[in-house]
Design a protein around this motif. Structure first.
Motif, short mmCIF file in Angstrom:
data_model
loop_
_atom_site.label_atom_id
_atom_site.label_comp_id
_atom_site.label_asym_id
_atom_site.label_seq_id
_atom_site.Cartn_x
_atom_site.Cartn_y
_atom_site.Cartn_z
N ALA A 153 0.58 -1.18 -0.10
CA ALA A 153 -0.13 -0.36 -0.27
C ALA A 153 0.78 1.68 0.34
N GLU A 154 1.39 1.30 0.42
CA GLU A 154 2.83 2.10 0.72
C GLU A 154 3.59 2.77 -0.75
N ALA A 155 4.01 1.37 -1.21
CA ALA A 155 4.91 1.70 -2.38
C ALA A 155 4.19 2.42 -3.36
N ALA A 156 2.71 1.75 -3.52
CA ALA A 156 1.08 1.94 -3.84
C ALA A 156 0.86 3.67 -4.43
N ALA A 157 1.17 4.01 -2.83
CA ALA A 157 1.14 5.09 -2.30
C ALA A 157 2.01 6.25 -3.19
N ARG A 158 3.14 6.43 -3.00
CA ARG A 158 4.37 6.46 -3.91
C ARG A 158 3.84 7.43 -5.81
N GLN A 159 2.93 5.58 -6.24
CA GLN A 159 2.32 6.47 -7.91
C GLN A 159 0.85 6.68 -7.28
N SER A 160 0.64 7.06 -5.88
CA SER A 160 -0.83 8.08 -5.93
C SER A 160 -1.51 7.01 -6.29
N LYS A 161 -1.08 5.74 -5.68
CA LYS A 161 -2.18 4.87 -5.50
C LYS A 161 -2.41 3.69 -4.71
N PHE A 162 -2.41 4.86 -3.26
CA PHE A 162 -2.29 3.58 -1.95
C PHE A 162 -4.25 3.79 -1.81
N TRP A 163 -4.76 4.55 -1.92
CA TRP A 163 -6.99 3.40 -1.57
C TRP A 163 -7.15 2.90 -2.93
N GLU A 164 -6.47 2.67 -3.96
CA GLU A 164 -6.94 1.44 -4.71
C GLU A 164 -5.63 0.41 -4.11
N MET A 165 -4.38 0.82 -3.98
CA MET A 165 -3.97 -0.32 -2.94
C MET A 165 -5.01 -1.19 -2.44
N HIS A 166 -4.79 -0.50 -1.19
CA HIS A 166 -5.88 -0.20 0.10
C HIS A 166 -7.58 -1.54 -0.24
N ASP A 167 -8.17 -0.61 -0.65
CA ASP A 167 -9.01 -1.23 -1.14
C ASP A 167 -9.48 -2.54 -1.78
N ILE A 168 -8.15 -3.09 -2.71
CA ILE A 168 -7.61 -4.06 -3.21
C ILE A 168 -7.67 -5.50 -2.55
N ILE A 169 -6.74 -4.78 -1.83
CA ILE A 169 -5.89 -5.89 -0.29
C ILE A 169 -7.39 -6.33 0.48
N TYR A 170 -8.32 -5.78 0.95
CA TYR A 170 -8.68 -5.57 2.07
C TYR A 170 -10.07 -6.95 1.16
N GLU A 171 -10.53 -5.76 -0.21
CA GLU A 171 -11.03 -6.86 -1.11
C GLU A 171 -11.00 -8.56 -1.33
N ASN A 172 -9.62 -8.32 -0.96
CA ASN A 172 -8.99 -10.05 -1.68
C ASN A 172 -8.24 -10.59 -0.30
N GLN A 173 -8.11 -10.37 1.37
CA GLN A 173 -7.65 -10.13 2.29
C GLN A 173 -7.56 -12.11 2.12
N HIS B 214 -0.01 -12.44 -5.21
CA HIS B 214 -1.48 -12.02 -5.15
C HIS B 214 -1.35 -10.35 -5.64
N ILE B 215 -0.51 -9.99 -4.30
CA ILE B 215 -0.04 -8.62 -4.31
C ILE B 215 0.62 -8.18 -5.46
N MET B 216 1.81 -8.59 -6.52
CA MET B 216 2.19 -8.59 -7.34
C MET B 216 0.69 -8.08 -7.73
N ASN B 217 0.05 -9.01 -8.70
CA ASN B 217 -1.18 -9.14 -9.52
C ASN B 217 -1.70 -7.30 -8.95
N PHE B 218 -2.23 -7.88 -8.28
CA PHE B 218 -2.89 -6.22 -7.39
C PHE B 218 -1.84 -5.29 -7.28
N ALA B 219 -0.93 -5.17 -7.78
CA ALA B 219 -0.52 -3.94 -8.19
C ALA B 219 -0.38 -3.39 -9.81
N GLU B 220 -0.31 -4.81 -10.96
CA GLU B 220 -0.25 -4.88 -11.86
C GLU B 220 -1.65 -4.12 -12.08
N GLU B 221 -2.62 -4.88 -11.48
CA GLU B 221 -4.27 -4.81 -11.76
C GLU B 221 -4.66 -3.52 -11.80
N ILE B 222 -4.53 -2.78 -10.67
CA ILE B 222 -4.15 -1.43 -10.79
C ILE B 222 -3.70 -0.08 -11.54
#
Length: 172
Positions: free
Chosen positions: A76-96, A103-111
């Motif tokens: 989530a913090e790495a995604a924040a560096r690309q202004s996508k914290f909330w997108e990563m936050h949400d996808i992580i909780y939605e796929n907890q 899976h985390i790498m897939n989420f990063a690609e997905e967003i």
């Protein structure tokens, strides 16, 4: 009653109005089942009260019981560096249930993250330090489990897993 020791600041991840009369801070763990259950409730609360509420998410990974919480927080913090914290936050909780590295790498690609930058940031000491700073601030504020909420700086222990419990607290 415990008080929030680290005031909300420019480094925090926020949703809602910066001038809102109510500030809800969550110390959360991405692998925590209770945080996962609170996630859609928080989303609904934000949607219903976006003009009167500022929501702040801070990392509190309980690594002993949730070994995938720290890698997820780093993602989530790495995604924040690309202004996508909330997108990563949400996808992580939605796929907890699926927080493996793959899976985390897939989420990063997905967003739509730049994967080279994401991989480098995900492993950075700077982001690990940021998460540890959130965690230490939580400890200083009396956080001992997740989710832990503070409303306008005061710890809120009456969350019963319902939208109504949070709505009544922010209405005070």
């Amino acid at each position: 009653m415990s008080m929030l020791k680290v005031p909300v600041n420019a480094q925090d991840h926020t949703l809602g109005s910066l001038h809102a009369p109510r500030v809800l801070v969550e110390y959360g763990d991405y692998q925590c089942p209770s945080c996962g259950e609170a996630y859609p409730i928080i989303k609904e609360l934000i949607a219903k009260h976006q003009h009167n509420l500022l929501f702040v998410f801070r990392n509190f990974p309980l690594q002993e019981s949730h070994p995938e919480a720290m890698p997820a927080a780093l993602a989530a913090e790495a995604a924040a560096r690309q202004s996508k914290f909330w997108e990563m936050h949400d996808i992580i909780y939605e796929n907890q249930a699926d927080l493996t590295i793959q899976h985390i790498m897939n989420f990063a690609e997905e967003i739509g993250l730049d994967m080279e930058q994401f991989r480098a940031d995900w492993k950075s000491q700077e982001l690990l330090n940021r998460i540890e700073k959130d965690y230490e601030g939580g400890l200083r504020s009396g956080v001992n489990g997740t989710p832990c909420f503070f409303i306008n700086g005061h710890r809120f222990d009456q969350f019963d897993g319902s939208l109504e419990s949070l709505e009544s607290a922010i209405a005070m």
